[in-house]
Scaffold this active site. Sequence first.
Site, short mmCIF file in Angstrom:
data_model
loop_
_atom_site.label_atom_id
_atom_site.label_comp_id
_atom_site.label_asym_id
_atom_site.label_seq_id
_atom_site.Cartn_x
_atom_site.Cartn_y
_atom_site.Cartn_z
N ALA A 36 -49.77 -12.68 49.54
CA ALA A 36 -49.65 -11.26 49.16
C ALA A 36 -50.27 -11.09 47.77
O ALA A 36 -49.67 -10.57 46.85
CB ALA A 36 -48.21 -10.79 49.19
N HIS A 38 -52.33 -10.34 44.40
CA HIS A 38 -52.70 -9.16 43.60
C HIS A 38 -53.50 -9.64 42.40
O HIS A 38 -53.76 -10.84 42.25
CB HIS A 38 -51.44 -8.38 43.20
CG HIS A 38 -50.38 -9.25 42.60
ND1 HIS A 38 -50.52 -9.86 41.37
CD2 HIS A 38 -49.17 -9.65 43.08
CE1 HIS A 38 -49.45 -10.57 41.10
NE2 HIS A 38 -48.60 -10.47 42.13
N HIS A 41 -52.45 -12.83 40.51
CA HIS A 41 -52.85 -14.12 41.07
C HIS A 41 -54.35 -14.37 40.82
O HIS A 41 -54.75 -15.49 40.51
CB HIS A 41 -52.66 -14.13 42.60
CG HIS A 41 -51.24 -14.00 43.05
ND1 HIS A 41 -50.75 -12.86 43.63
CD2 HIS A 41 -50.21 -14.88 43.01
CE1 HIS A 41 -49.47 -13.04 43.94
NE2 HIS A 41 -49.12 -14.25 43.58
N GLY A 151 -48.20 -18.47 36.62
CA GLY A 151 -48.12 -17.25 35.84
C GLY A 151 -46.92 -17.24 34.89
O GLY A 151 -45.84 -17.72 35.24
N GLU A 152 -47.13 -16.67 33.71
CA GLU A 152 -46.02 -16.49 32.77
C GLU A 152 -45.05 -15.42 33.24
O GLU A 152 -43.96 -15.29 32.69
CB GLU A 152 -46.56 -16.10 31.38
CG GLU A 152 -47.21 -17.24 30.66
CD GLU A 152 -47.67 -16.87 29.26
OE1 GLU A 152 -47.59 -15.66 28.90
OE2 GLU A 152 -48.11 -17.76 28.54
N LYS A 153 -45.44 -14.63 34.21
CA LYS A 153 -44.53 -13.62 34.77
C LYS A 153 -43.22 -14.30 35.21
O LYS A 153 -42.14 -13.77 35.00
CB LYS A 153 -45.24 -12.93 35.94
CG LYS A 153 -44.37 -12.37 37.02
CD LYS A 153 -43.91 -10.99 36.68
CE LYS A 153 -43.17 -10.25 37.77
NZ LYS A 153 -42.48 -10.99 38.78
N GLN A 157 -39.76 -20.36 35.64
CA GLN A 157 -40.40 -21.24 36.62
C GLN A 157 -41.47 -22.10 35.95
O GLN A 157 -41.59 -23.30 36.22
CB GLN A 157 -41.01 -20.41 37.74
CG GLN A 157 -41.92 -21.19 38.67
CD GLN A 157 -42.41 -20.37 39.84
OE1 GLN A 157 -41.70 -20.19 40.80
NE2 GLN A 157 -43.64 -19.86 39.78
N SER A 189 -46.50 -7.88 40.83
CA SER A 189 -45.67 -8.78 41.63
C SER A 189 -45.86 -8.41 43.10
O SER A 189 -45.99 -7.22 43.42
CB SER A 189 -44.19 -8.59 41.25
OG SER A 189 -43.36 -9.13 42.25
N SER A 190 -45.84 -9.41 43.95
CA SER A 190 -45.97 -9.12 45.39
C SER A 190 -44.81 -8.24 45.85
O SER A 190 -44.95 -7.43 46.77
CB SER A 190 -45.96 -10.42 46.19
OG SER A 190 -46.94 -11.29 45.69
O1 PAF Z 1 -44.49 -18.37 42.00
C1 PAF Z 1 -44.61 -18.54 43.23
O2 PAF Z 1 -45.34 -17.83 43.92
C2 PAF Z 1 -43.84 -19.67 43.90
O3 PAF Z 1 -42.58 -19.82 43.31
C3 PAF Z 1 -44.61 -21.00 43.93
C4 PAF Z 1 -44.86 -21.54 42.54
C5 PAF Z 1 -45.92 -20.82 44.66
C6 PAF Z 1 -43.79 -22.06 44.68
O4 PAF Z 1 -43.51 -21.66 45.98
#
Ligand code: PAF
Length: 290
Positions: A36, A38, A41, A151-153, A157, A189-190
């Site tokens: 998805a 955008h 990405h 992404g820093e978004k 993570q 964001s998706s």
């Molecule tokens: O940020 C994401 O899209 C996901 O958490 C990732 C890093 C691809 C892991 O599934």
Amino acid sequence: MNAQLTIVRDVNALRAQIAAWRSAGERSALVPTMGALHEGHLSLVRLARTQAKRVVASLFVNPKQFAAHEDLGTYPRDEQGDAEKLAGAGCDLLYAPEAAAMYPPGFATSVSVAEVSAPLEGEIRPHFFGGVATVVAKLFLQAPCDVAVFGEKDYQQLLVVKRMARDLDFPIGIIGGETVREADGLAMSSRNAYLSEAERATAGKLNVILREAVARLETARGGIPAVEKKAIAQLTEAGFAPVDYVSVRDADDLGAFPGDIVVRPARILAAAWIGKTRLIDNMPVKAFAA
Ligand code: PAF
């Protein structure tokens, strides 16, 4: 535009291609995604291209990072559209494995990163970072690229992945890419696709309110708890409900500050709901210099 985008589902074919690039002296970069796609990405793909001649994007909606009540079933999916966008951004290879190949029957291993996974998203979505760390560890082994871009978004993570790569000696450099925003500040964001027109109009206020909070923190016009409290009140007033958190944390390890003032580089992070959509965002905060 890269007309040569190859789609690969098989891990052996993926490894063979990356090994061939390496033999030819070509560095490769991995951009993990759940599709998805955008502009956020695609900016990561472009950043990856500044680091390596070859770019691999992965597309896998990872069931292990969704709780039973979350949106795995409705998460937006458009592989063909994603492939076209990736080709346009200069990606060389799309790795889109089947779920049964990623997690065959009997799959029993999980990767758990302590400390940086624990607060904020870790408290509200306790399944999440274990699922992310497990799939990212697999992707790093399946796609042994030189660097990976996140992404820093999803700031927490990014820190979890950096810690995992360091702790487990993954021979891959982790690079963070800046958040890409809509004109009103809403982080791309998706999941923004879930917002109704009225919700979308409210959604941009999340970033406006965070930016005000950053300005107050950087000029010490309010102590950390007061700034967090005010931002939560402003979000509630704007129509976000519930507000899961607004929190000012150390930028490196997400530790809480002992006092009221930001004394080291920090990050303000927030998560809040509009209707059925959960939005997250974060901004850097400079240390206050009197
Ligand atoms: O940020 C994401 O899209 C996901 O958490 C990732 C890093 C691809 C892991 O599934």
